[in-house]
Write a protein that holds these residues in place. Structure first.
Motif, PDB file in Angstrom:
ATOM      1  N   UNK A  57       0.857  -1.189   0.000  1.00  0.00           N
ATOM      2  CA  UNK A  57       0.000   0.000   0.000  1.00  0.00           C
ATOM      3  C   UNK A  57       0.894   1.240   0.000  1.00  0.00           C
ATOM      4  N   UNK A  58       1.189   1.730  -1.196  1.00  0.00           N
ATOM      5  CA  UNK A  58       1.991   2.944  -1.323  1.00  0.00           C
ATOM      6  C   UNK A  58       1.063   4.150  -1.315  1.00  0.00           C
ATOM      7  N   UNK A  59       1.526   5.210  -0.718  1.00  0.00           N
ATOM      8  CA  UNK A  59       0.749   6.447  -0.657  1.00  0.00           C
ATOM      9  C   UNK A  59       1.612   7.543  -1.276  1.00  0.00           C
ATOM     10  N   UNK A  60       1.666   8.710  -0.654  1.00  0.00           N
ATOM     11  CA  UNK A  60       2.599   9.750  -1.104  1.00  0.00           C
ATOM     12  C   UNK A  60       4.017   9.203  -0.998  1.00  0.00           C
ATOM     13  N   UNK A  61       4.276   8.448   0.073  1.00  0.00           N
ATOM     14  CA  UNK A  61       5.534   7.739   0.265  1.00  0.00           C
ATOM     15  C   UNK A  61       5.294   6.247   0.134  1.00  0.00           C
ATOM     16  N   UNK A  62       6.365   5.466   0.059  1.00  0.00           N
ATOM     17  CA  UNK A  62       6.203   4.021  -0.103  1.00  0.00           C
ATOM     18  C   UNK A  62       5.705   3.343   1.173  1.00  0.00           C
ATOM     19  N   UNK A  63       5.159   2.152   1.029  1.00  0.00           N
ATOM     20  CA  UNK A  63       4.819   1.322   2.177  1.00  0.00           C
ATOM     21  C   UNK A  63       6.107   1.040   2.948  1.00  0.00           C
ATOM     22  N   UNK A  64       6.011   1.058   4.265  1.00  0.00           N
ATOM     23  CA  UNK A  64       7.194   0.779   5.072  1.00  0.00           C
ATOM     24  C   UNK A  64       7.156  -0.615   5.696  1.00  0.00           C
ATOM     25  N   UNK A  65       6.201  -1.422   5.270  1.00  0.00           N
ATOM     26  CA  UNK A  65       6.158  -2.817   5.721  1.00  0.00           C
ATOM     27  C   UNK A  65       7.389  -3.536   5.180  1.00  0.00           C
ATOM     28  N   UNK A  66       8.160  -4.133   6.069  1.00  0.00           N
ATOM     29  CA  UNK A  66       9.357  -4.863   5.652  1.00  0.00           C
ATOM     30  C   UNK A  66      10.524  -3.985   5.269  1.00  0.00           C
ATOM     31  N   UNK A  67      10.480  -2.719   5.625  1.00  0.00           N
ATOM     32  CA  UNK A  67      11.547  -1.793   5.225  1.00  0.00           C
ATOM     33  C   UNK A  67      12.881  -2.137   5.887  1.00  0.00           C
ATOM     34  N   UNK A  68      12.833  -2.590   7.145  1.00  0.00           N
ATOM     35  CA  UNK A  68      14.074  -2.928   7.850  1.00  0.00           C
ATOM     36  C   UNK A  68      14.701  -4.152   7.186  1.00  0.00           C
ATOM     37  N   UNK A  69      15.943  -3.986   6.772  1.00  0.00           N
ATOM     38  CA  UNK A  69      16.673  -5.043   6.080  1.00  0.00           C
ATOM     39  C   UNK A  69      16.612  -4.936   4.567  1.00  0.00           C
ATOM     40  N   UNK A  70      15.770  -4.041   4.054  1.00  0.00           N
ATOM     41  CA  UNK A  70      15.657  -3.882   2.601  1.00  0.00           C
ATOM     42  C   UNK A  70      16.615  -2.798   2.104  1.00  0.00           C
ATOM     43  N   UNK A  71      16.733  -2.698   0.801  1.00  0.00           N
ATOM     44  CA  UNK A  71      17.580  -1.684   0.170  1.00  0.00           C
ATOM     45  C   UNK A  71      16.772  -0.432  -0.131  1.00  0.00           C
ATOM     46  N   UNK A  72      17.429   0.703  -0.092  1.00  0.00           N
ATOM     47  CA  UNK A  72      16.766   1.966  -0.426  1.00  0.00           C
ATOM     48  C   UNK A  72      16.288   1.923  -1.876  1.00  0.00           C
ATOM     49  N   UNK A  73      15.101   2.493  -2.087  1.00  0.00           N
ATOM     50  CA  UNK A  73      14.550   2.578  -3.435  1.00  0.00           C
ATOM     51  C   UNK A  73      14.053   1.267  -3.993  1.00  0.00           C
ATOM     52  N   UNK A  74      13.757   0.291  -3.131  1.00  0.00           N
ATOM     53  CA  UNK A  74      13.411  -1.042  -3.618  1.00  0.00           C
ATOM     54  C   UNK A  74      11.956  -1.454  -3.392  1.00  0.00           C
ATOM     55  N   UNK A  75      11.113  -0.600  -2.824  1.00  0.00           N
ATOM     56  CA  UNK A  75       9.714  -0.969  -2.611  1.00  0.00           C
ATOM     57  C   UNK A  75       9.023  -1.045  -3.968  1.00  0.00           C
ATOM     58  N   UNK A  76       8.394  -2.173  -4.281  1.00  0.00           N
ATOM     59  CA  UNK A  76       7.746  -2.336  -5.590  1.00  0.00           C
ATOM     60  C   UNK A  76       6.626  -1.318  -5.827  1.00  0.00           C
TER      61      UNK A  76
END
Length: 134
Positions: A57-76
Motif C-alpha cells: 500500500x503505497x501512498x505519497x511515500x512508499x509502504x514501510x512494511x518490511x523496510x528494515x533489512x531492505x535496500x533503499x529505493x526497492x519498494x515495488x
C-alpha cells in the motif's frame, strides 16, 4: 574498627568481572532499543500521513512494511527519487536513525522532507518499523 563483612575472593572476582562486562555497554555508541508501542503512535501521527504500514500500500511515500533489512529505493510499484534509488542503503537501525534525523541532508535529492528530530522518538519509530513484516 567497624564491623565489616568479608566477601569471599571468588565472589569479589565475579562482581568485578560483572562490572567490567557492563562498562563497554555503557560506553558504547550503539543506539538503544526503542519502544515499539510508542513508535506506532509516532508513526501514526507523523509518518502515517504519507506512509502505510500495510504491505503493497503505497501512498505519497512508499509502504514501510518490511523496510528494515531492505535496500533503499526497492519498494515495488513506488516511484523513488533517483537519489534514493542510487543511495544503495540497507535500512537498519543505524541507517534509519541517520536518515530520519535529516533525510534531505542524508540523501540529497530525496523526496522525503519530514524529519524526526528527537532521538528517542526516532528509536521508537525504528523499533516499530522492525515489527512491520511484509
Amino acid at each position: 574498627m567497624r564491623n565489616r563483612k568479608l566477601i569471599p575472593m571468588s565472589m569479589r572476582a565475579a562482581l568485578m568481572l560483572g562490572a567490567i562486562a557492563v562498562l563497554p555497554l555503557a560506553a558504547s555508541p550503539a543506539l538503544a532499543a526503542g519502544d515499539a508501542a510508542a513508535g506506532k503512535e509516532i508513526f501514526t501521527t507523523t509518518c502515517g500521513v504519507c506512509h502505510s504500514a500495510q504491505p503493497g500500500v503505497n501512498m505519497v511515500g512508499p509502504s514501510l512494511a518490511g523496510i528494515v533489512g531492505s535496500k533503499s529505493g526497492a519498494v515495488p510499484n513506488y516511484s523513488f527519487s533517483p537519489a534514493l534509488k542510487a543511495a544503495d542503503i540497507t535500512w537498519d537501525e543505524q541507517t534509519l536513525d541517520k536518515f530520519l534525523a535529516n533525510p534531505m541532508a542524508d540523501v540529497r535529492g530525496t523526496k522525503m522532507p519530514i524529519s524526526v528530530a528527537n532521538p528517542e522518538e526516532r528509536q521508537n519509530v525504528i523499533a516499530y518499523l522492525e515489527t512491520l513484516k511484509p
